[in-house]
Design a protein around this motif. Structure first.
Motif, mmCIF file in Angstrom:
data_model
loop_
_atom_site.group_PDB
_atom_site.id
_atom_site.type_symbol
_atom_site.label_atom_id
_atom_site.label_comp_id
_atom_site.label_asym_id
_atom_site.label_seq_id
_atom_site.Cartn_x
_atom_site.Cartn_y
_atom_site.Cartn_z
ATOM 1 N N ALA A 138 52.807 -6.047 15.082
ATOM 2 C CA ALA A 138 53.362 -6.298 16.414
ATOM 3 C C ALA A 138 54.036 -5.038 16.965
ATOM 4 C CB ALA A 138 54.357 -7.461 16.348
ATOM 5 N N TRP A 139 54.738 -4.314 16.110
ATOM 6 C CA TRP A 139 55.394 -3.079 16.553
ATOM 7 C C TRP A 139 54.360 -2.031 16.959
ATOM 8 C CZ3 TRP A 139 55.356 2.045 15.236
ATOM 9 C CH2 TRP A 139 56.390 2.830 15.748
ATOM 10 N N VAL A 140 53.315 -1.892 16.151
ATOM 11 C CA VAL A 140 52.281 -0.898 16.451
ATOM 12 C C VAL A 140 51.575 -1.227 17.760
ATOM 13 C CG1 VAL A 140 50.074 0.050 15.681
ATOM 14 C CG2 VAL A 140 51.928 -0.238 14.039
ATOM 15 N N VAL A 141 51.243 -2.505 17.964
ATOM 16 C CA VAL A 141 50.575 -2.903 19.204
ATOM 17 C C VAL A 141 51.486 -2.658 20.405
ATOM 18 C CG1 VAL A 141 49.656 -4.864 20.496
ATOM 19 C CG2 VAL A 141 49.085 -4.587 18.088
ATOM 20 N N ARG A 142 52.770 -2.929 20.239
ATOM 21 C CA ARG A 142 53.719 -2.753 21.331
ATOM 22 C C ARG A 142 53.831 -1.282 21.736
ATOM 23 N NH1 ARG A 142 57.169 -5.695 19.216
ATOM 24 N NH2 ARG A 142 58.581 -4.153 18.294
ATOM 25 N N HIS A 143 53.708 -0.377 20.758
ATOM 26 C CA HIS A 143 53.884 1.055 21.030
ATOM 27 C C HIS A 143 52.570 1.830 20.919
ATOM 28 C CE1 HIS A 143 58.266 0.626 20.966
ATOM 29 N NE2 HIS A 143 58.123 -0.118 19.892
ATOM 30 N N ARG A 144 51.458 1.137 20.938
ATOM 31 C CA ARG A 144 50.184 1.807 20.644
ATOM 32 C C ARG A 144 49.808 2.852 21.701
ATOM 33 N NH1 ARG A 144 45.125 0.027 22.441
ATOM 34 N NH2 ARG A 144 45.191 -1.360 24.235
ATOM 35 N N ARG A 145 50.221 2.669 22.947
ATOM 36 C CA ARG A 145 49.894 3.649 23.972
ATOM 37 C C ARG A 145 50.555 5.000 23.664
ATOM 38 N NH1 ARG A 145 47.646 3.471 28.865
ATOM 39 N NH2 ARG A 145 47.401 1.217 28.596
ATOM 40 N N ALA A 146 51.866 4.974 23.375
ATOM 41 C CA ALA A 146 52.574 6.213 23.054
ATOM 42 C C ALA A 146 52.036 6.825 21.768
ATOM 43 C CB ALA A 146 54.070 5.940 22.927
ATOM 44 N N ILE A 147 51.752 5.979 20.765
ATOM 45 C CA ILE A 147 51.234 6.469 19.488
ATOM 46 C C ILE A 147 49.877 7.150 19.692
ATOM 47 C CG2 ILE A 147 50.328 5.752 17.249
ATOM 48 C CD1 ILE A 147 52.447 3.504 17.276
ATOM 49 N N THR A 148 49.026 6.537 20.492
ATOM 50 C CA THR A 148 47.689 7.089 20.725
ATOM 51 C C THR A 148 47.756 8.411 21.466
ATOM 52 O OG1 THR A 148 46.782 4.844 20.790
ATOM 53 C CG2 THR A 148 45.420 6.604 21.693
ATOM 54 N N ILE A 149 48.654 8.526 22.429
ATOM 55 C CA ILE A 149 48.806 9.792 23.160
ATOM 56 C C ILE A 149 49.265 10.895 22.209
ATOM 57 C CG2 ILE A 149 50.154 10.967 24.940
ATOM 58 C CD1 ILE A 149 50.120 8.333 26.501
ATOM 59 N N VAL A 150 50.203 10.563 21.318
ATOM 60 C CA VAL A 150 50.643 11.539 20.320
ATOM 61 C C VAL A 150 49.463 11.960 19.444
ATOM 62 C CG1 VAL A 150 52.072 11.873 18.274
ATOM 63 C CG2 VAL A 150 53.040 10.766 20.287
ATOM 64 N N ALA A 151 48.657 10.981 19.002
ATOM 65 C CA ALA A 151 47.495 11.299 18.161
ATOM 66 C C ALA A 151 46.499 12.180 18.913
ATOM 67 C CB ALA A 151 46.818 10.014 17.704
ATOM 68 N N ALA A 152 46.356 11.943 20.220
ATOM 69 C CA ALA A 152 45.397 12.725 21.010
ATOM 70 C C ALA A 152 45.810 14.183 21.161
ATOM 71 C CB ALA A 152 45.222 12.091 22.394
ATOM 72 N N THR A 153 47.087 14.473 20.967
ATOM 73 C CA THR A 153 47.523 15.874 21.045
ATOM 74 C C THR A 153 47.166 16.647 19.777
ATOM 75 O OG1 THR A 153 49.740 15.434 20.121
ATOM 76 C CG2 THR A 153 49.462 15.195 22.507
ATOM 77 N N GLY A 154 46.818 15.946 18.707
ATOM 78 C CA GLY A 154 46.523 16.619 17.441
ATOM 79 C C GLY A 154 45.452 17.687 17.516
ATOM 80 N N PRO A 155 44.291 17.401 18.159
ATOM 81 C CA PRO A 155 43.236 18.424 18.213
ATOM 82 C C PRO A 155 43.481 19.514 19.249
ATOM 83 C CG PRO A 155 42.369 16.172 18.532
ATOM 84 C CD PRO A 155 43.838 16.104 18.680
ATOM 85 N N LEU A 156 44.460 19.345 20.141
ATOM 86 C CA LEU A 156 44.624 20.278 21.252
ATOM 87 C C LEU A 156 44.891 21.722 20.821
ATOM 88 C CD1 LEU A 156 46.570 18.243 23.967
ATOM 89 C CD2 LEU A 156 44.239 19.143 24.091
ATOM 90 N N PRO A 157 45.821 21.976 19.883
ATOM 91 C CA PRO A 157 46.049 23.377 19.509
ATOM 92 C C PRO A 157 44.785 24.069 19.000
ATOM 93 C CG PRO A 157 47.818 21.982 18.681
ATOM 94 C CD PRO A 157 46.757 21.072 19.191
ATOM 95 N N TYR A 158 44.039 23.367 18.161
ATOM 96 C CA TYR A 158 42.801 23.951 17.625
ATOM 97 C C TYR A 158 41.794 24.185 18.742
ATOM 98 C CZ TYR A 158 38.783 24.653 14.548
ATOM 99 O OH TYR A 158 37.691 25.173 13.916
ATOM 100 N N ALA A 159 41.668 23.214 19.656
ATOM 101 C CA ALA A 159 40.723 23.354 20.767
ATOM 102 C C ALA A 159 41.056 24.569 21.625
ATOM 103 C CB ALA A 159 40.742 22.083 21.613
ATOM 104 N N LEU A 160 42.326 24.762 21.907
ATOM 105 C CA LEU A 160 42.744 25.895 22.737
ATOM 106 C C LEU A 160 42.582 27.219 22.005
ATOM 107 C CD1 LEU A 160 45.930 24.288 24.315
ATOM 108 C CD2 LEU A 160 43.740 24.714 25.447
#
Length: 370
Positions: free
Chosen positions: A203-225
């Motif tokens: 329930a906690w993960v689902v409630r915060h999944r948008r913020a968690i997913t955005i954080v996860a999406a930043t993971g590849p950015l440094p390498y991509a740049l």
């Protein structure tokens, strides 16, 4: 045990058996042993090749035994959780190196040229406005690039084919270990489902999944740049910048950008319904497994790479270690992606359950009164 949980446990058992046979082949000298290199795994560096290989075989056989016991109904939920944790500790920490991360990155980069061409063709076919602003210009740019840089592209392809031919066996072993880790992680998660603590966590993960997913999406950015800088006169984390290397840097960067896009798909409409540019699938519901399986596999790859990447930085300056942690942020990217996938799966199941209940209610309302 539910059918899907049983199928996952069966897959984990088979994977453990294959990994055990692989270890026995190394023991008998039938196949080159990767643990002969101390940097191949933490335990190999600390205790030597023989110890690492023995632990490999014993842990895999323990996985087979636990899987058989679970399939026979003789191993409860806690036993399956313990078995999964054991497999993850042994193969994800003690016997892990940097191979999984580089293997996944290279495989994704190899697929990117085909994926980009297919996407641009579909844009031309499906989108009237984007056809002239994105699709056709993109295809023209690719054709021009292939003509102008044909020698460099040929050299890149030749080098990659030769490299994969020489490392083909090692890549298959890496993928097998990652598959084992992903399956046993899923077995443990399925065994925990239904417990009150797990329900609260979900329930906690689902409630915060948008913020968690955005954080996860930043993971590849440094390498991509960083890899995009290979196209400039100021390349970062690279050397010998001939044209072939620059092209390969572009492919690696595009693979990382794909990771950003797909991760965001866990919270966007295209993660639930295939977009119009997907050939043969447009408008259909995305199967949960189509997002959860590759997402989980990448998450396991990243988590397995945390300690090897940390060990790789030993002996470097503090500045270089910080740069490495930023360029390859497995330490937060892997856990964040795992939570994002968890939230996606839970959200989709809740949505489908609600839709099924709504359909049942509508069916009941249509029944004639008696």
């Amino acid at each position: 045990m539910e059918r899907i949980a049983r199928a996952t446990l069966l897959g984990a058992t088979i994977a453990s058996g294959a990994v055990a046979l692989l270890g026995l082949a190394w023991m008998l000298g039938l196949w080159p042993n990767p643990y002969a290199e101390p940097v191949a795994a933490l335990l190999a560096g600390l205790a030597g090749t023989d110890v690492a290989t023995t632990v490999h075989v014993v842990a895999a056989l323990a996985g087979v035994a636990a899987g058989i016991a679970g399939l026979a109904g003789a191993l409860g939920a806690r036993g399956r959780v313990c078995a999964g944790v054991l497999q993850l500790i042994v193969f994800g920490v003690l016997l892990q190196g940097t191979g999984p991360l580089s293997t996944m990155g290279y495989l994704v980069a190899l697929l990117m040229p085909v994926a980009v061409v297919v996407m641009l063709v579909q844009v031309v076919r499906r989108y009237r406005v984007a056809r002239w602003t994105v699709g056709i210009p993109g295809l023209v740019a690719i054709v021009v690039g292939v003509i102008v840089g044909r020698d460099a592209i040929t050299g890149t392809i030749t080098g990659l084919v030769a490299g994969f031919a020489s490392q083909g066996a090692a890549i298959l072993v890496t993928l097998l270990i990652l598959t084992l880790g992903t399956l046993w992680a899923t077995v443990g998660a399925q065994a925990l489902s239904g417990m009150s603590a797990m329900d609260r966590a979900t329930a906690w993960v689902v409630r915060h999944r948008r913020a968690i997913t955005i954080v996860a999406a930043t993971g590849p950015l440094p390498y991509a740049l960083i890899r995009l800088t290979w196209l400039t006169p100021w390349p970062q984390l690279g050397f010998d910048m001939d044209m072939s290397t620059r092209i390969w840097g572009l492919a690696l960067s595009s693979g990382a950008w794909l990771g950003v896009f797909l991760t965001l798909g866990l919270i966007r409409p295209w993660g639930e319904v295939f977009p119009r540019w997907m050939p043969g699938l447009a408008g259909r519901r995305v199967p949960i497994t189509a997002a959860a399986v590759p997402g989980g596999l990448i998450a396991v790859t990243l988590i397995f790479s945390v300690i090897p990447m940390f060990l790789l930085g030993r002996g470097q300056s503090v500045g270089d270690q910080i740069l490495g942690a930023i360029a390859f942020p497995c330490w937060y990217w892997g856990p964040a992606l795992a939570l994002a996938v968890w939230g996606y799966v839970a959200h989709r199941r809740q949505t489908e359950r609600a839709a099924a209940l709504g359909a049942d209610e509508r069916s009941l309302n249509r029944l004639p009164a008696v």
